[in-house]
Design a protein around this motif. Structure first.
Motif, short mmCIF file in Angstrom:
data_model
loop_
_atom_site.label_atom_id
_atom_site.label_comp_id
_atom_site.label_asym_id
_atom_site.label_seq_id
_atom_site.Cartn_x
_atom_site.Cartn_y
_atom_site.Cartn_z
N LEU A 52 0.80 -1.34 -0.12
CA LEU A 52 -0.05 -0.10 -0.26
C LEU A 52 0.83 1.27 0.11
O LEU A 52 0.65 2.17 -0.68
CB LEU A 52 -0.77 -0.11 1.01
CG LEU A 52 -1.99 -1.01 1.13
CD1 LEU A 52 -2.75 -1.09 2.53
CD2 LEU A 52 -3.04 -0.51 0.01
N PHE A 53 1.83 1.17 0.83
CA PHE A 53 2.73 2.39 0.89
C PHE A 53 3.49 2.71 -0.52
O PHE A 53 3.20 3.68 -1.13
CB PHE A 53 3.97 2.23 1.93
CG PHE A 53 5.02 2.96 1.80
CD1 PHE A 53 4.96 4.45 2.18
CD2 PHE A 53 6.35 2.72 1.17
CE1 PHE A 53 6.21 5.13 1.97
CE2 PHE A 53 7.39 3.61 1.07
CZ PHE A 53 7.36 4.65 1.51
N SER A 54 3.96 1.65 -1.20
CA SER A 54 4.54 1.87 -2.46
C SER A 54 3.73 2.15 -3.33
O SER A 54 3.90 3.07 -4.55
CB SER A 54 5.54 0.71 -2.81
OG SER A 54 4.69 -0.50 -3.07
N GLY A 55 2.50 1.42 -3.30
CA GLY A 55 1.43 1.74 -4.58
C GLY A 55 0.81 3.19 -4.33
O GLY A 55 0.68 3.87 -5.50
N LEU B 104 13.17 2.44 -0.04
CA LEU B 104 12.23 2.80 1.12
C LEU B 104 11.43 1.54 1.59
O LEU B 104 11.23 1.11 2.65
CB LEU B 104 11.62 3.99 1.08
CG LEU B 104 12.46 5.36 0.65
CD1 LEU B 104 11.65 6.46 1.20
CD2 LEU B 104 13.21 5.33 2.42
N THR B 105 10.82 0.92 0.46
CA THR B 105 10.07 -0.22 0.82
C THR B 105 10.56 -1.42 1.10
O THR B 105 10.39 -1.91 2.28
CB THR B 105 9.40 -0.60 -0.58
OG1 THR B 105 8.31 0.65 -0.86
CG2 THR B 105 8.21 -1.77 -0.20
N ALA B 106 11.86 -1.46 0.63
CA ALA B 106 12.98 -2.59 1.16
C ALA B 106 13.27 -2.46 2.57
O ALA B 106 13.51 -3.44 3.30
CB ALA B 106 13.84 -2.98 -0.02
N LEU B 107 13.50 -1.25 2.66
CA LEU B 107 14.25 -0.89 4.07
C LEU B 107 13.24 -0.94 5.20
O LEU B 107 13.48 -1.33 6.39
CB LEU B 107 14.92 0.29 3.95
CG LEU B 107 16.14 0.42 3.16
CD1 LEU B 107 16.79 1.98 3.19
CD2 LEU B 107 17.13 -0.09 4.03
#
Length: 167
Positions: free
Chosen positions: A51-54, A85-88
């Motif tokens: 949701l954050f990345s989308g 950022l999503t991966a971290l």
């Protein structure tokens, strides 16, 4: 390392514990470490990371359309930090979801940027064309997320192995 004989170890700021004599960080590095510790460190679930990345890519796609007229290169450049950022920020138990959700977020964010006429079919054709022509950015972002996830997973496994070997 132990403090050298005759030289007492200086206490660490805020902890009262001594810093070994040979291990004092440089002043510039200490400032960078302090500022990095103040950065937000959220822990997103797999769904939260998606949701954050989308949502962020959809907002960046709309912003790209408003400011740059829908430049796919600008969109691709903005995609890379979102992947990192999503991966971290994804939780350790959901690490494998980050490389999966970032390509989906790329496609979602392309909706406002992709060229297409009026109507569903024209919009989908523009989306497929944009995905095909911008595959380099998509692969780069997915690879960056995968490398970060792999590094975090290895670090986690090493820490777990060290903890298991201690009595």
């Amino acid at each position: 390392m132990r403090p050298q004989a005759g030289r007492p170890a200086a206490p660490r700021p805020g902890t009262g514990r001594p810093v070994p004599a040979g291990r004092r960080p440089a002043p510039a590095a200490a400032g960078a470490v302090r500022s990095a510790r103040r950065m937000p460190n959220p822990r997103l679930t797999g769904l939260g990371g998606g949701l954050f990345s989308g949502v962020l890519m959809l907002a960046l796609g709309g912003l790209d359309l408003l400011l740059f007229g829908g430049s796919l290169t600008v969109y691709g450049v903005l995609f890379l930090p979102v992947c990192l950022l999503t991966a971290l920020w994804v939780r350790a138990s959901d690490l494998l979801s980050a490389p999966v959700v970032v390509p989906i977020a790329f496609a979602v964010g392309l909706l406002p940027v992709a060229d297409g006429g009026h109507g569903f079919g024209a919009r989908m054709m523009g989306l497929v064309t944009a995905l095909a022509t911008q595959v380099g950015w998509l692969y780069a972002g997915t690879l960056a997320a995968g490398v970060v996830v792999l590094g975090r997973g290895v670090r986690r496994a090493v820490a777990r192995r060290r903890a298991a070997s201690r009595p």
